[in-house]
Design an enzyme around this catalytic site. Sequence first.
Site, PDB file in Angstrom:
ATOM      1  N   ASP A  58      37.512  41.512  39.991  1.00  0.00           N
ATOM      2  CA  ASP A  58      35.917  41.901  39.594  1.00  0.00           C
ATOM      3  C   ASP A  58      35.143  41.393  40.758  1.00  0.00           C
ATOM      4  O   ASP A  58      35.386  40.666  41.989  1.00  0.00           O
ATOM      5  CB  ASP A  58      35.644  41.018  38.387  1.00  0.00           C
TER       6      ASP A  58
ATOM      7  N   GLU B 267      36.320  36.327  37.274  1.00  0.00           N
ATOM      8  CA  GLU B 267      35.985  35.182  38.401  1.00  0.00           C
ATOM      9  C   GLU B 267      34.557  35.218  38.387  1.00  0.00           C
ATOM     10  O   GLU B 267      33.944  33.869  38.399  1.00  0.00           O
ATOM     11  CB  GLU B 267      36.479  35.301  39.418  1.00  0.00           C
TER      12      GLU B 267
END
Length: 440
Positions: free
Chosen positions: A72, A137
């Site tokens: 991400d 994250e």
Amino acid sequence: MDELFELLRFASISTDSGHKVDVQACADWLAARMAAAGLQSEVCPTGGHPVVIGRNEQEADRPTVLVYGHYDVQPVDPLELWESDPFDPVIRDGRIWARGSTDNKGQFFAHLCGIAETIEEDGKLPVNLIMLLEGEEEIGSPSLRPFLEAHRGELACDVIVVSDTGMVAPGVPTLGYGLRGITCCEFAIRGPARDLHSGVYGGAVANPGTAVARLVASLHDDNGRVAIDGFYDDVVALEDWEREMWRSVPGMSEEDILGVTGAPSLFGESGYTSAERLWARPTAEVNGIWGGYQGEGSKTVLPAESFAKLSFRLVPGQDPSDIMDKVQAHLEKHCPEGVTVEVERGHHGQAYRSDPHSAHGRAAQEALRKTFRADPVLIREGGSIPIIQDFKEVLGVDTLLLGLALPDCQIHSPNENFTVENFEGGIRLNRVLFEELAGI
Ligand code: BES
Ligand code: MN
């Protein structure tokens, strides 16, 4: 490089629900890439974005290495400051320009390329591999800790390898052995029931704009120390050998930091060098502050509300929820008369610290030395990767932080970039590292 470009084209922004399909598509692509490298791969659904896992044939009598990364990325705004499209990577001046190029797609993909290359050339890897890539994250990994707890047996390993941190300067191999923790909140100041005429009521009714400024200002004293009661109570002091070692770390001089940040001068807690302030001292930061009229011209208004978003970087010893209790108590105690404050707690993660001189740490140092032909420096990091301490608690293992980000890679900012040199260095590093870890 073509494949890295494909990976960078996914707009896998985890915080924005409008990009959910891009995050999923990115996970699917990664599982397919792992399979093409000869790994057994799987996209594992979670309550949020999926986790992608790849493994080789696990053999007894050799160590198991878990390589972690996150696919991400951060949002791209302000978009107008990008010199090229954040999701249409290009190479310019020896760098790959795209959101996620450094944080973290380029860094973990270097490992995957290294793995694919070793399997192709040698037929197999010298270690048992678990590659775990998450998609959350940048939003505090809400699904990964429960995932670790549910799969702790299958994820059992001897050591974790992560390239999601920094290299202090070009050509200076860097082993990270610590990370700061973090705890976040936002607060709302509420005054009158609606925006008021600032002439008719100003002076007799408290102004939430003033109140938010006073509260934010109350977080520090004039020496740059955090002024919250008990904030430093549990801080573990940095050790003499660290202070000594960090004095000569390249890339951390005043000129270096002024150059890379563009700030007019440096400021921080007195009594500490920049390296110490960044890597071993806790902080309070304002991430955003707003309220009242923001449009063109003037508007004589007394705003009904104002807001701020805060985050606190933590060091070993500090407990994120204990600190947030103290923050909340501070905000309530210092809230000016005539307004109310409401605190909403955000995500948090603990600091992490390990021993860079352990057997695994020495193997990592050796791999860095061989790959980059220079002695590695040992640092802690100012940034946070909260799941690293969770790995320690749930799986019982330490993490080697093999940073490939340079100070001017502009992570989280417009024009994020990754040097081609470090992408290639990361690929070479993977092979040498696995050999060193297999030889322990
Ligand atoms: N890769 C960074 C963390 C990082 C960057 C560590 C540079 C050391 C050097 C990571 O993706 C990140 O941005 N983490 C967030 C964590 C937060 C959202 C919980 C951070 O540090 O703000
Ligand atoms: Mn990041």
